[in-house]
Every structure is written in structure tokens, then in C-alpha cells.
Design a protein around this motif. Structure first.
Motif, mmCIF file in Angstrom:
data_model
loop_
_atom_site.group_PDB
_atom_site.id
_atom_site.type_symbol
_atom_site.label_atom_id
_atom_site.label_comp_id
_atom_site.label_asym_id
_atom_site.label_seq_id
_atom_site.Cartn_x
_atom_site.Cartn_y
_atom_site.Cartn_z
ATOM 1 N N UNK A 145 0.292 -1.634 -0.097
ATOM 2 C CA UNK A 145 0.134 -0.055 -0.165
ATOM 3 C C UNK A 145 0.823 1.703 0.030
ATOM 4 N N UNK A 146 0.534 2.216 -0.052
ATOM 5 C CA UNK A 146 0.778 3.709 -0.218
ATOM 6 C C UNK A 146 1.324 4.537 0.723
ATOM 7 N N UNK A 147 2.025 5.184 1.195
ATOM 8 C CA UNK A 147 2.033 5.734 2.866
ATOM 9 C C UNK A 147 1.243 6.664 2.588
ATOM 10 N N UNK A 148 0.533 7.212 3.832
ATOM 11 C CA UNK A 148 -0.397 7.707 4.311
ATOM 12 C C UNK A 148 -1.262 8.073 2.957
ATOM 13 N N UNK A 149 -2.177 7.425 3.297
ATOM 14 C CA UNK A 149 -3.084 6.951 2.094
ATOM 15 C C UNK A 149 -4.202 6.263 2.800
ATOM 16 N N UNK A 150 -5.560 6.565 2.520
ATOM 17 C CA UNK A 150 -7.271 6.037 2.453
ATOM 18 C C UNK A 150 -7.210 5.101 1.768
ATOM 19 N N UNK A 151 -7.746 4.183 2.721
ATOM 20 C CA UNK A 151 -8.311 3.164 1.492
ATOM 21 C C UNK A 151 -9.295 2.063 2.196
ATOM 22 N N UNK A 152 -10.875 2.163 1.049
ATOM 23 C CA UNK A 152 -11.927 1.258 2.062
ATOM 24 C C UNK A 152 -11.685 -0.133 1.546
ATOM 25 N N UNK A 153 -12.648 -0.732 2.228
ATOM 26 C CA UNK A 153 -11.876 -1.865 2.242
ATOM 27 C C UNK A 153 -13.701 -2.613 2.512
ATOM 28 N N UNK A 154 -13.388 -4.511 2.269
ATOM 29 C CA UNK A 154 -14.716 -4.850 3.180
ATOM 30 C C UNK A 154 -14.244 -5.610 2.561
ATOM 31 N N UNK A 155 -14.674 -6.593 3.748
ATOM 32 C CA UNK A 155 -14.520 -8.340 3.906
ATOM 33 C C UNK A 155 -15.900 -8.862 3.223
ATOM 34 N N UNK A 156 -15.608 -10.338 2.699
ATOM 35 C CA UNK A 156 -16.989 -11.103 2.718
ATOM 36 C C UNK A 156 -16.760 -12.277 2.892
ATOM 37 N N UNK A 157 -17.686 -13.445 3.517
ATOM 38 C CA UNK A 157 -17.562 -14.978 3.785
ATOM 39 C C UNK A 157 -18.307 -15.437 2.883
ATOM 40 N N UNK A 158 -17.336 -16.521 2.184
ATOM 41 C CA UNK A 158 -18.385 -17.175 0.961
ATOM 42 C C UNK A 158 -19.091 -16.624 0.247
ATOM 43 N N UNK A 159 -18.399 -15.046 -0.062
ATOM 44 C CA UNK A 159 -19.462 -14.362 -1.029
ATOM 45 C C UNK A 159 -20.051 -13.466 -0.768
ATOM 46 N N UNK A 160 -20.539 -13.808 0.408
ATOM 47 C CA UNK A 160 -21.440 -12.266 0.708
ATOM 48 C C UNK A 160 -20.539 -11.596 2.192
ATOM 49 N N UNK A 161 -20.913 -9.979 2.169
ATOM 50 C CA UNK A 161 -20.333 -9.068 2.254
ATOM 51 C C UNK A 161 -20.915 -9.155 3.799
ATOM 52 N N UNK A 162 -19.314 -8.762 5.000
ATOM 53 C CA UNK A 162 -19.910 -8.790 6.102
ATOM 54 C C UNK A 162 -19.702 -8.282 6.901
ATOM 55 N N UNK A 163 -19.096 -7.053 5.621
ATOM 56 C CA UNK A 163 -18.615 -5.998 6.837
ATOM 57 C C UNK A 163 -17.520 -4.977 5.994
#
Length: 410
Positions: free
Chosen positions: A78-96
Motif C-alpha cells: 500500500x502507499x504511505x498516508x493513503x486512505x483505503x476503503x475495504x470490505x470483507x466477505x465470507x463465502x461471497x457475502x459481504x459481512x462488513x
């Protein structure tokens, strides 16, 4: 028919698993990587480093979708001092989902939070957590981001059932962490890491030995391994030393982790003098200067620490344990170090300590729930206690002391 029933059981199990409440949190951060973790608090070992896999997980970040069968992942490149949106999925379904910001590679500015003695599940804890989230959002909108939270111990308190039977729900099970950690700080945890230290309520000094095991598993530490004491550096600006001033043990009866002959102090004598950043900052549970009203000062037990701090150019030390806000005088007795206590992130003790302050080497005191906002700009640090009500800091004569507390690096 049996096959159909089996399929239905599997489907119901999978749907039930995904219907559980998942918590996502940032375990650690640096200039080119982040550690993202997830799990539930439905029982024992359902979240944290060693928790059994929830299945194949995908983390969507930086245009990538890496997968893992662990309940956490380090994302690099990743790049320094950079904001990154992220998402976490289980079995193809987003959990958060959340947003995380990497640290800069070099900086002359840093903002962080400090909180102690908080994990009791009280409405005061939730009110302080809400104040933290609002302050975090305000600074994010002003492009003045908060980078992390330091904890000063007593991260999870047990519920006192009776004086005969002692504590229950002490933090040795992940289910104890839901209302006392993951729920109150849910929004904040998705954005920045909590870098903890141990308190007496986080192990068998006061409660259960298993509390320590769960603490070491649920938190993630700089260096990517569980640690009772550790160090980390923010850019080229500040070096932090997380220390263990407790008597918690992983085996045997309680005994001091802070003895002059012990492995922690041998480590301290190596790493603290070697740090060469403008700021050196230590944090741990038991304050060496304390006007009360309940606990005694830990000066006699930790004098070898104070001497090392003075010899090594430590500027600031943060402590918890006493459930109020205090800060020491900076004088030969303190070794020229500014000691600050913030032990009312959930617990609070209102007793008036003004009559004890001078003898205890305490300059200022306030008896309101609080956390600290710490801002470093170059060689100047501002420390501000913040709460859900007005915080009035007083001297031994009862006069009001304006905040922030200002510390200047030597």
C-alpha cells in the motif's frame, strides 16, 4: 430423503453463520500495510489470531481481492498516508466494510487517543466511546486524522457476582468482549488500531488467568506476534514503548513482570536508550505518581523504570489504574518526565485528592470520565482530556488549570 435433510442442515448452518454479528477491526497499521481482522463474539475463541476459520474470506482493497482461510489478513503493497476503503466477505457475502489509512513514511505531526480502565460495559464507557468517535470524525473531516488508540490497561473488567464467588465474565471468553469492547468501539475499530497494555483486571493478578490468554489472542501487536511488552515507531517522529506493570502470569501464581532482574527490564535497557526519534513515549497501567483517592503510587516498585526513563530521554509516560485524570509535576523527582494518568474511560472515582497532591508530586487532577487527545506538532505535544461532560482540571489549591497540557521535547 436423508440427502435432502442433510442439504437443508448445511444450508441452515451456513445461513445461520452468515447471520451472526461480525465485528471487523484494524489490528495494526504502518506506512505500507494494514492488518484487518474479523469474527464473532458468540463463544470461546470466535475472534482473534487463533480462532478457527469461518471459511474462505475475501478482502476487497486497493482494487485487489486477496483471499484467506484465517480470520485476519495482512494486506501489503500500500502507499504511505493513503486512505483505503475495504470490505470483507465470507463465502461471497459481504459481512462488513470500513476505511483504513496507512501511516506516512515521514512526518512532523501525529494525533492519537489514550484511554484507560474502560471495559466495564457501563453507560459511561459507551458515552466516552461516542465522544471518541465524534472526535475522530471531526478530525477526519478537517484532514487531521487520528492514527491509533493507546490503552492503559483494564481493557476488560469482570462482573462482580459476589465477594464470595468473585468475578464472572472476566474477559477469558470472547463473549465477554462484545459489550465491553467490540460494541462500544465498533465504528472506531474499523478505522484505526488499538495498541494495548495490560492492567491487573486483564489476568490473574485480580481476575482469571484466561483473561491474559484471550487478551493476547484478540489484540494484534506491532511485530505481528502476541506480546506483553513491545515497541513501535510512528514515521520518524515518535517511538512508543508498551510496558507491563502487572503481576499477571500465564502459569503459576501471580508475580511481578516488572522486576529489575526480569526479561522485560533487560529488554527495556536495550531498546529505550537506542531509540533516536524526537519523541519517546511509554505507556502502562500503574502510575508511579498518584494522589489517589484509592490506589497507592507505584514509585517504589517502578523506581528502576523512572531512573531509566530519566537517563534515556523519555519525555512522556501515560498510565491508568486510578480512575480519574492526573498529571505530575515535572521536576527532579519525576526525572524531568511528564507523567499523565487517564484511568476513567469507563470506571470513575470522584474522591477529592487536593490534600494529597503536593506530597504525591501531582500538579493537576480532574474527577470526570475521560480519554485523552494527544497532538504532536514538531517538538510540541498538547494533551487534552475529553469527556461527555465538562472536565475541570484543578491544582492543589482548587484553582482551575487550563487545558491542554503542553509538553516540549528536549
Amino acid at each position: 430423503m436423508k440427502f435432502v435433510r442433510l442439504v437443508l442442515v448445511v444450508v441452515v448452518f451456513c445461513c445461520s453463520a452468515l447471520a451472526q454479528t461480525y465485528y471487523t477491526y484494524i489490528g495494526s497499521t504502518n506506512s505500507d500495510s494494514v492488518l484487518i481482522a474479523w469474527g464473532t463474539t458468540d463463544g470461546d475463541n470466535t475472534i482473534g489470531r487463533s480462532s478457527p476459520s469461518k471459511g474462505e474470506a475475501t478482502v476487497g482493497i486497493d482494487g485487489r481481492t486477496p483471499t484467506t482461510h484465517q480470520n485476519w489478513m495482512v494486506v501489503g503493497g500500500l502507499k504511505p498516508d493513503t486512505e483505503y476503503p475495504y470490505k470483507v466477505s465470507l463465502a461471497g457475502k459481504q459481512i462488513d466494510a470500513g476505511t483504513v489509512r496507512t501511516w506516512p513514511a515521514a512526518s512532523d505531526r501525529l494525533v492519537f487517543f489514550v484511554i484507560g480502565d474502560f471495559g466495564n460495559g457501563s453507560h459511561q464507557q459507551y458515552a466516552i466511546a461516542d465522544a471518541m468517535w465524534k472526535e475522530f470524525q471531526r478530525r477526519s473531516a478537517a484532514h487531521d486524522p487520528v492514527r491509533f488508540v493507546l490503552t492503559l490497561g483494564d481493557d476488560i473488567y469482570g462482573d462482580l457476582k459476589t465477594f464470595i464467588f468473585g468475578f464472572r465474565h472476566t474477559g477469558d471468553s470472547d463473549s465477554d468482549w462484545a459489550t465491553k469492547f467490540f460494541q462500544p468501539y465498533e465504528n472506531l475499530l474499523k478505522q484505526i488500531p488499538f495498541y494495548p497494555t495490560l492492567g491487573n483486571h486483564d489476568g490473574n493478578e485480580t481476575e482469571h488467568r484466561g483473561d491474559l490468554t484471550t487478551y493476547l489472542d484478540n489484540f494484534f501487536f506491532p511485530g505481528d506476534k502476541p506480546a506483553r511488552w513491545y515497541e513501535f515507531q510512528y514515521a520518524n517522529l515518535a517511538h512508543f514503548f508498551a510496558l507491563d506493570s502487572t503481576r499477571n502470569t500465564e502459569s503459576g501464581s501471580p508475580r511481578a513482570a516488572y522486576s529489575p532482574e526480569g526479561p522485560q527490564f533487560r529488554w527495556m535497557r536495550q531498546v529505550i536508550p537506542a531509540a533516536n526519534t524526537p519523541w519517546k513515549i511509554a505507556y502502562y497501567h500503574h502510575p508511579v505518581f498518584n494522589a489517589g483517592p484509592r490506589h497507592a503510587a507505584a514509585y517504589q516498585d517502578l523506581k528502576h523504570w523512572v531512573d531509566l526513563f530519566a537517563e534515556s530521554g523519555m519525555q512522556v509516560v501515560f498510565n491508568g489504574h486510578e480512575h480519574n485524570f492526573q498529571f505530575s509535576k515535572v521536576n527532579p523527582r519525576s526525572g524531568g518526565v511528564q507523567f499523565v494518568t487517564s484511568g476513567a474511560g469507563g470506571e470513575l472515582r470522584k474522591g477529592d485528592v487536593r490534600g494529597s497532591m503536593d506530597k504525591a508530586n501531582i500538579e493537576g487532577w480532574a474527577a470526570e470520565n475521560n480519554f485523552l487527545v494527544v497532538e504532536i506538532q514538531g517538538k510540541t505535544m498538547h494533551i487534552t482530556p475529553v469527556g461527555f461532560e465538562q472536565i475541570v482540571v484543578k491544582n492543589a489549591s482548587g484553582g482551575e488549570i487550563p487545558m491542554p497540557l503542553v509538553v516540549t521535547a528536549k
